[in-house]
Design a protein around this motif. Sequence first.
Motif, PDB file in Angstrom:
ATOM      1  N   GLU A  26       0.972  -1.084   0.044  1.00 58.23           N
ATOM      2  CA  GLU A  26       0.207   0.022   0.193  1.00 58.23           C
ATOM      3  C   GLU A  26       0.869   1.154  -0.051  1.00 58.23           C
ATOM      4  O   GLU A  26       0.535   2.103  -0.710  1.00 58.23           O
ATOM      5  CB  GLU A  26      -0.923  -0.106   1.146  1.00 58.23           C
ATOM      6  N   ILE A  27       2.063   1.153   0.720  1.00 58.57           N
ATOM      7  CA  ILE A  27       2.926   2.527   0.885  1.00 58.57           C
ATOM      8  C   ILE A  27       3.558   2.557  -0.572  1.00 58.57           C
ATOM      9  O   ILE A  27       3.531   3.858  -0.836  1.00 58.57           O
ATOM     10  CB  ILE A  27       3.898   2.234   2.132  1.00 58.57           C
ATOM     11  N   ALA A  29       2.232   1.915  -3.443  1.00 59.10           N
ATOM     12  CA  ALA A  29       1.459   2.370  -4.175  1.00 59.10           C
ATOM     13  C   ALA A  29       1.154   3.873  -3.997  1.00 59.10           C
ATOM     14  O   ALA A  29       1.550   4.712  -4.990  1.00 59.10           O
ATOM     15  CB  ALA A  29       0.179   1.677  -4.258  1.00 59.10           C
ATOM     16  N   LEU A  30       0.930   3.958  -2.925  1.00 53.52           N
ATOM     17  CA  LEU A  30       0.570   5.546  -2.497  1.00 53.52           C
ATOM     18  C   LEU A  30       1.954   6.480  -2.532  1.00 53.52           C
ATOM     19  O   LEU A  30       1.771   7.620  -2.993  1.00 53.52           O
ATOM     20  CB  LEU A  30       0.389   5.748  -0.774  1.00 53.52           C
ATOM     21  N   THR A  31       3.020   5.909  -2.542  1.00 52.09           N
ATOM     22  CA  THR A  31       4.065   6.666  -2.665  1.00 52.09           C
ATOM     23  C   THR A  31       4.920   6.546  -4.111  1.00 52.09           C
ATOM     24  O   THR A  31       5.950   7.326  -4.223  1.00 52.09           O
ATOM     25  CB  THR A  31       5.249   6.618  -1.552  1.00 52.09           C
ATOM     26  N   LYS A  32       4.052   5.927  -5.006  1.00 56.77           N
ATOM     27  CA  LYS A  32       4.705   5.592  -6.180  1.00 56.77           C
ATOM     28  C   LYS A  32       6.334   5.232  -6.406  1.00 56.77           C
ATOM     29  O   LYS A  32       6.894   5.708  -6.822  1.00 56.77           O
ATOM     30  CB  LYS A  32       4.614   6.800  -7.360  1.00 56.77           C
ATOM     31  N   TYR A  62       2.573  -1.851   9.070  1.00 54.26           N
ATOM     32  CA  TYR A  62       3.572  -0.934   9.662  1.00 54.26           C
ATOM     33  C   TYR A  62       2.483   0.100  10.330  1.00 54.26           C
ATOM     34  O   TYR A  62       1.507   0.559   9.899  1.00 54.26           O
ATOM     35  CB  TYR A  62       4.476  -0.413   8.745  1.00 54.26           C
ATOM     36  N   ARG A  63       3.045   0.635  11.377  1.00 53.84           N
ATOM     37  CA  ARG A  63       2.451   1.676  12.075  1.00 53.84           C
ATOM     38  C   ARG A  63       3.512   2.663  12.675  1.00 53.84           C
ATOM     39  O   ARG A  63       4.527   2.043  13.092  1.00 53.84           O
ATOM     40  CB  ARG A  63       1.425   1.107  13.064  1.00 53.84           C
TER      41      ARG A  63
END
Lengths: 86, 86
Positions: A26-27, A29-32, A62-63
């Motif tokens: 997800e990270i 994807a979000l940060t390309k 992750y958090r």
Amino acid sequence: MLRAGGDPERLRILELLLSGELQVSEIAALTKAEMSTVSQRLRVLLSEELVKRRRNGRDMFYRLADSHVETLIRNVIDHADPSIPH
Amino acid sequence: MLRAGGDPERLRILELLLSGELQVSEIAALTKAEMSTVSQRLRVLLSEELVKRRRNGRDMFYRLADSHVETLIRNVIDHADPSIPH
DNA sequence: AAAATATATGATCATTTATTGAAATGTAAA
DNA sequence: TTTACATTTCAATAAATGATCATATATTTT
């Protein structure tokens, strides 16, 4: 610890985590960015205890590590642009 | 901004400034570094608005820029070692 | 157990960043 | 108006950092 947060891309990840847990893909994807790149960035953040993670099946979530980190990030954002409401 | 505070030597200067204003020569003595080195470090801190300065005669006094920075530094110290009282 | 998916690791390389001494600047004192 | 002092800037070298890629590991599904 500050150095770990000092890279713009890593800080970006920390900001995203302000909203809650995310998995590596997800990270990415979000940060390309490539997953391996994200994984590297997370490794740095993890080593400075800015984030924690938990495994769920084949996913790794992750958090932010604790409230200090959350406070820190919000404080940084506020310092950078005090006009943004909290 | 975080990167500016992310260098151990620069962070050390910020910590010293928690106690109040200092001039360059004092910081140099306290941190056992060349004045030109300290001046460079202060320039980085200044450029990220982590510190401010005022001139008094031939001396230049540096201080933390604002309460955000103070909060930030104390927060970092607390995260690094929560056992130290505030 | 093999294949598929998700994540982690290690090495390399290009780039950034830090340090230092010497020269320059700005200020005050003699 | 020369001299001394405090700080800054400059230029060069040295060191640290981040991205990428190929490979490795872990977990689930078939």
